[in-house]
Design a protein around this motif. Structure first.
Motif, PDB file in Angstrom:
ATOM      1  N   ILE A  44      11.719  17.610  -6.104  1.00 48.70           N
ATOM      2  CA  ILE A  44      10.540  16.745  -6.063  1.00 48.70           C
ATOM      3  C   ILE A  44       9.568  17.100  -7.178  1.00 48.70           C
ATOM      4  N   ARG A  45       9.397  18.404  -7.442  1.00 45.80           N
ATOM      5  CA  ARG A  45       8.460  18.798  -8.500  1.00 45.80           C
ATOM      6  C   ARG A  45       8.926  18.295  -9.865  1.00 45.80           C
ATOM      7  N   ASP A  46      10.253  18.231 -10.086  1.00 47.12           N
ATOM      8  CA  ASP A  46      10.769  17.722 -11.354  1.00 47.12           C
ATOM      9  C   ASP A  46      10.572  16.206 -11.455  1.00 47.12           C
ATOM     10  N   PRO A 105       0.823  -1.211   0.000  1.00 40.08           N
ATOM     11  CA  PRO A 105       0.000   0.000   0.000  1.00 40.08           C
ATOM     12  C   PRO A 105       0.856   1.260   0.000  1.00 40.08           C
ATOM     13  N   LEU A 106       0.292   2.344  -0.529  1.00 39.97           N
ATOM     14  CA  LEU A 106       0.925   3.672  -0.586  1.00 39.97           C
ATOM     15  C   LEU A 106       2.091   3.740  -1.560  1.00 39.97           C
ATOM     16  N   ARG A 107       2.322   2.668  -2.338  1.00 40.59           N
ATOM     17  CA  ARG A 107       3.375   2.661  -3.363  1.00 40.59           C
ATOM     18  C   ARG A 107       4.701   3.225  -2.832  1.00 40.59           C
ATOM     19  N   PRO A 108       5.291   2.593  -1.813  1.00 37.14           N
ATOM     20  CA  PRO A 108       6.536   3.112  -1.236  1.00 37.14           C
ATOM     21  C   PRO A 108       7.700   3.125  -2.221  1.00 37.14           C
ATOM     22  N   GLY A 109       7.653   2.256  -3.233  1.00 38.08           N
ATOM     23  CA  GLY A 109       8.728   2.272  -4.226  1.00 38.08           C
ATOM     24  C   GLY A 109       8.773   3.579  -4.987  1.00 38.08           C
ATOM     25  N   LEU A 110       7.621   4.097  -5.351  1.00 40.64           N
ATOM     26  CA  LEU A 110       7.545   5.372  -6.056  1.00 40.64           C
ATOM     27  C   LEU A 110       8.035   6.507  -5.179  1.00 40.64           C
ATOM     28  N   LEU A 111       7.558   6.553  -3.952  1.00 44.35           N
ATOM     29  CA  LEU A 111       7.972   7.616  -3.036  1.00 44.35           C
ATOM     30  C   LEU A 111       9.464   7.528  -2.725  1.00 44.35           C
ATOM     31  N   GLY A 112       9.955   6.298  -2.578  1.00 43.90           N
ATOM     32  CA  GLY A 112      11.374   6.120  -2.294  1.00 43.90           C
ATOM     33  C   GLY A 112      12.251   6.575  -3.449  1.00 43.90           C
ATOM     34  N   ARG A 113      11.809   6.326  -4.672  1.00 46.67           N
ATOM     35  CA  ARG A 113      12.594   6.756  -5.834  1.00 46.67           C
ATOM     36  C   ARG A 113      12.657   8.272  -5.916  1.00 46.67           C
ATOM     37  N   VAL A 114      11.544   8.945  -5.626  1.00 44.75           N
ATOM     38  CA  VAL A 114      11.526  10.403  -5.626  1.00 44.75           C
ATOM     39  C   VAL A 114      12.478  10.948  -4.561  1.00 44.75           C
ATOM     40  N   ALA A 115      12.443  10.335  -3.364  1.00 47.87           N
ATOM     41  CA  ALA A 115      13.332  10.768  -2.291  1.00 47.87           C
ATOM     42  C   ALA A 115      14.793  10.526  -2.654  1.00 47.87           C
ATOM     43  N   TYR A 116      15.065   9.401  -3.327  1.00 49.50           N
ATOM     44  CA  TYR A 116      16.437   9.088  -3.739  1.00 49.50           C
ATOM     45  C   TYR A 116      16.941  10.141  -4.720  1.00 49.50           C
ATOM     46  N   HIS A 117      16.126  10.479  -5.714  1.00 46.41           N
ATOM     47  CA  HIS A 117      16.555  11.460  -6.721  1.00 46.41           C
ATOM     48  C   HIS A 117      16.857  12.814  -6.073  1.00 46.41           C
ATOM     49  N   LYS A 118      16.090  13.172  -5.070  1.00 45.14           N
ATOM     50  CA  LYS A 118      16.337  14.453  -4.407  1.00 45.14           C
ATOM     51  C   LYS A 118      17.624  14.408  -3.578  1.00 45.14           C
ATOM     52  N   ALA A 119      17.828  13.296  -2.852  1.00 46.25           N
ATOM     53  CA  ALA A 119      18.975  13.208  -1.953  1.00 46.25           C
ATOM     54  C   ALA A 119      20.284  12.957  -2.691  1.00 46.25           C
TER      55      ALA A 119
END
Length: 331
Positions: A125-127, A105-119
């Motif tokens: 995040i908007r990009d 649930p909550l698609r953590p893979g998607l959220l984690g990838r966004v966080a990885y790209h930022k860090a």
């Protein structure tokens, strides 16, 4: 939007995600029960699949799932490189790990990838959100294009050649507009990268189609390539439904329904006792085909996903010197 409204929106998304995951698990269980509950037909299906003349088909089907990771990574890499430096192998490991986490649930893979790209990659995040929207749009466009072409050339002997044209066209567009730009640039031109993304998404649909072609052949209900494209397109559209991770359960029933709705494309060529005996309906054979695809996909991609998660976790681990710069050579 105030804090109270934002908190309410988050709770609503969480509730929908948990509900979607629960319904997906129940739908998957129902799909397994509908096939396994057919009694003798299930044993007949097992004997048919394990027939020595079909072992090669199964081996080829097992070899194909990693291509989905590569093609999905290529599409996301092309779209994300418009906003910052990301290595292609780096994206492959990110996609493989996200694929596994997105079943939850909550698609953590998607959220984690966004966080990885930022860090790690310094991408806002908007990009990342823009790249994600483009990824969904190009995926849906590729699926619909393949579906429409498959319908129009279903009975044409040159149908497979027409189906392959979009990949070639996207490749030519990307090559002609690239103008020798170096991969070392911080950002790449958006138009050729968009062509690469569309071509990769379309090629991914064709790989899915080949998998269904092989699996339907293995269970004794052969279909032509253009027919398998239509079935694969329906299954992939089902995978894009929000709040149901990777189309869990929903994809199996969508493929079964597509097989039932298109009986002239499948049953007329069938040599399987599953249909002749009347113990399996055409829809049940379609569900069985996608269950086999799901099983092969999980067994083959699970080790790759675990490796990807381990590499990404190591990269995200804090250090005194800060995160290392991203390179196109990989993680």
């Amino acid at each position: 939007m105030g804090r109270a409204a934002l908190a309410q929106a988050r709770r609503r998304r969480k509730t929908l995600s948990v509900l979607g995951f629960t319904l997906g698990v129940l739908a998957l269980a129902a799909a397994i029960w509908s096939v396994a509950g057919a009694g003798g037909a299930w044993q007949a299906a097992q004997r048919h699949v394990l027939d020595s003349s079909r072992v090669e088909l199964l081996l080829l089907a097992i070899a194909l799932p990693p291509l989905h990771i590569i093609l999905s990574a290529l599409a996301l890499w092309a779209l994300t490189r418009q906003y910052g430096r990301v290595g292609f192998l780096e994206m492959c490991w990110l996609v493989s790990g996200a694929w596994l986490l997105n079943f939850l649930p909550l698609r953590p893979g998607l959220l984690g990838r966004v966080a990885y790209h930022k860090a790690i990659n310094g991408i806002a995040i908007r990009d990342s959100a823009r790249a994600l929207v483009l990824s969904i749009a190009t995926g849906a466009a590729a699926i619909l294009l393949a579906f429409l072409i498959a319908i129009f050339v279903a009975n044409a002997p040159w149908g497979p050649w027409v189906l392959a044209l979009p990949v070639s066209i996207c490749g030519l567009i990307a090559w002609s507009t690239w103008r020798g730009q170096s991969l070392d640039a911080d950002r790449l031109r958006p138009f050729p990268m968009l062509a690469i993304a569309v071509g990769a998404r379309y090629a991914d649909v064709l790989v899915w189609s080949l998998r269904y072609l092989l699996v339907f052949e293995a269970i004794g209900m052969p279909v032509r390539l253009v027919q398998s494209v239509a079935i694969a397109s329906v299954g992939q559209l089902a995978s894009l439904v929000p709040f149901v991770g990777n189309g869990l359960g929903l994809r199996e029933w969508a493929v079964g329904l597509a097989s039932e709705v298109l009986p002239n494309w499948t049953a007329r060529n069938a040599d399987s006792s599953l249909l002749v005996s009347g113990q399996f309906t055409t829809a049940q054979v379609g569900v069985l085909a996608d269950l086999m695809n799901r099983l092969v996909e999980v067994v083959v991609c699970m080790p790759l996903a675990l490796i990807g998660l381990a590499l990404v976790a190591r990269r995200m681990r804090p250090s005194s010197s800060g995160p290392p710069p991203s390179r196109d050579a990989g993680v």
